[in-house]
Design a protein around this motif. Sequence first.
Motif, short mmCIF file in Angstrom:
data_model
loop_
_atom_site.label_atom_id
_atom_site.label_comp_id
_atom_site.label_asym_id
_atom_site.label_seq_id
_atom_site.Cartn_x
_atom_site.Cartn_y
_atom_site.Cartn_z
N GLN A 180 0.82 -1.21 0.00
CA GLN A 180 0.00 0.00 0.00
C GLN A 180 0.86 1.27 0.00
OE1 GLN A 180 -2.45 -0.58 3.45
NE2 GLN A 180 -3.79 -2.07 2.46
N GLU A 181 1.95 1.22 0.75
CA GLU A 181 2.80 2.41 0.85
C GLU A 181 3.67 2.60 -0.39
OE1 GLU A 181 4.78 3.32 4.42
OE2 GLU A 181 3.07 2.81 5.70
N VAL A 182 3.81 1.57 -1.21
CA VAL A 182 4.50 1.75 -2.49
C VAL A 182 3.71 2.73 -3.35
CG1 VAL A 182 5.14 0.59 -4.65
CG2 VAL A 182 5.71 -0.45 -2.45
N GLY A 183 2.39 2.73 -3.17
CA GLY A 183 1.57 3.76 -3.82
C GLY A 183 0.86 3.34 -5.09
N ARG A 184 0.91 2.07 -5.43
CA ARG A 184 0.20 1.57 -6.61
C ARG A 184 -0.92 0.64 -6.17
NH1 ARG A 184 0.27 3.79 -11.22
NH2 ARG A 184 0.00 1.77 -12.25
N GLU A 231 0.75 -5.82 -16.56
CA GLU A 231 0.39 -4.86 -17.61
C GLU A 231 -0.06 -3.52 -17.05
OE1 GLU A 231 -2.46 -7.00 -20.07
OE2 GLU A 231 -0.84 -7.38 -21.51
N ARG A 232 -0.65 -3.53 -15.85
CA ARG A 232 -1.20 -2.30 -15.28
C ARG A 232 -0.27 -1.62 -14.28
NH1 ARG A 232 -7.17 -5.01 -14.11
NH2 ARG A 232 -7.66 -5.45 -16.31
N GLY A 233 0.85 -2.27 -13.96
CA GLY A 233 1.79 -1.65 -13.04
C GLY A 233 1.36 -1.71 -11.59
N GLU A 272 13.97 -10.53 -15.83
CA GLU A 272 13.89 -9.63 -16.99
C GLU A 272 12.60 -8.84 -17.06
OE1 GLU A 272 14.45 -13.01 -17.64
OE2 GLU A 272 16.63 -12.95 -17.82
N GLY A 273 11.65 -9.13 -16.16
CA GLY A 273 10.36 -8.43 -16.24
C GLY A 273 9.53 -8.87 -17.43
N ASP A 309 6.15 0.21 -13.29
CA ASP A 309 5.78 0.30 -11.88
C ASP A 309 5.40 -1.03 -11.25
OD1 ASP A 309 6.15 3.07 -11.84
OD2 ASP A 309 4.11 3.47 -12.51
N PHE A 310 5.48 -2.11 -12.01
CA PHE A 310 5.10 -3.42 -11.48
C PHE A 310 6.10 -3.87 -10.42
CE2 PHE A 310 5.74 -8.10 -11.86
CZ PHE A 310 4.54 -8.49 -11.26
#
Length: 309
Positions: free
Chosen positions: A65-69, A126-128, A153-154, A173-174
Motif C-alpha cells: 500500500q505504501e508503495v503507492g500503486r 500490464e497495469r503496473g 527480466e520483467g 511500476d510493477f
Amino acid sequence: MPPYTGNTGTGSPWAGLDRRTNFFEDQAIRALIARGVEYATAGVCLHLSGTAGLGKTTLALRIAQEVGRPVAFMAGNEWLTSRDFIGSQVGTTAPTVVDRYVQSVHRTERQTRDDWRYSTLTNAMERGHTLVFDEFTRATPEANATLLSVLEEGVLISTDPASPQETIHAHPDFRIILTSNPHDYVGVNTAPDAFLDRVLTLRLEEPGVDAIAGIIALRTGLSAQASQRLAAIVTAVRAAAPNAHFSALRSALLAARIAAPRCVKGALKDTDLAQILTDVLGGRGVADAAKHVARALRSGDETKNERAA
C-alpha cells in the motif's frame, strides 16, 4: 476496564496505535516497513520469511500500500499451475453471419476466436500494480518457475498457443512482494536457489512484548495495562515451556479476544484469565500449560509489586 484510547507521549510503546488504519506500528515495525518500501520501490522483489503467526501477510500488504500503486493478491497452493500465472482459454466465441440479400443465394460467414482469461499476475504486470504473492512456497517449484523470467527480466513467456500474446512485458511500476513459511511446515515446498537468488529475503522474528501488547490493544480494545500483562504472560510461557514453538502474537490475540468482553465489564478475574490462557496454550501443544501460566502470573504480580514498592 475501559478500552484503551491511545497515548502519544514520547517514548510510549502505544504511540503507534492508530485505530483508523487498524494497524499498529512501533519504531521497529516502522523501520521494517520503511526498508521494505525502499527496496520494493527500487525494483527489488521483496520476500518476507518467518514462522506462522508473525503477521507477514499484513506487513506485505502494508508495504504494498505504501508503495503507492494498486495492490493485487495471490495465495499459493499445491494446485497452482503455470496456467494460473499466464492465463488460460475459457471457451470459444463463434459469431455467424448469414447473408440473404439475394433470395436464391445464401452466404454464411463463421469466425471462431478463443476467449482468453488473463491471470492476476498478467493483469498486475500490464497495469503496473504491486502483486502480493502470499505463501508462495505452497505452490510447486514447477509452477513458481514461471516467475523466474518475470523476476529477472520483467517478461512473462506464454507457451499456450491460444494465448493472444507470446510475451508480456512488465509495466515499469510493477512490483512483487512474496511471503513464505519455513519449508519444514506441512504443505510447504523448498524454494529453489535460482528463485531465491532473484529476491531479497527479510527474515522476521517474533515481536517483543510491547509490540504484541500494542497489537492486542488495537485489535481487541483492551487497556494498555491489561494488554501488557497478557502479552508478558504468553511470552514468558513461550520462553519457559520446553519445545514451545507456538506464535506468541497469535496466541495472545486469541486469548485477548476471549478476555476482552469480560475485561471491559470489569468482570475478568485472575482465575478467569488463567483458565483462558491455559486453554489457548494447551491447545497449542504446551505441556502442563496450567502450571506454566500460574507461574507466569505469579512472576508478573511479584514484579509489579516490586516496582510499586
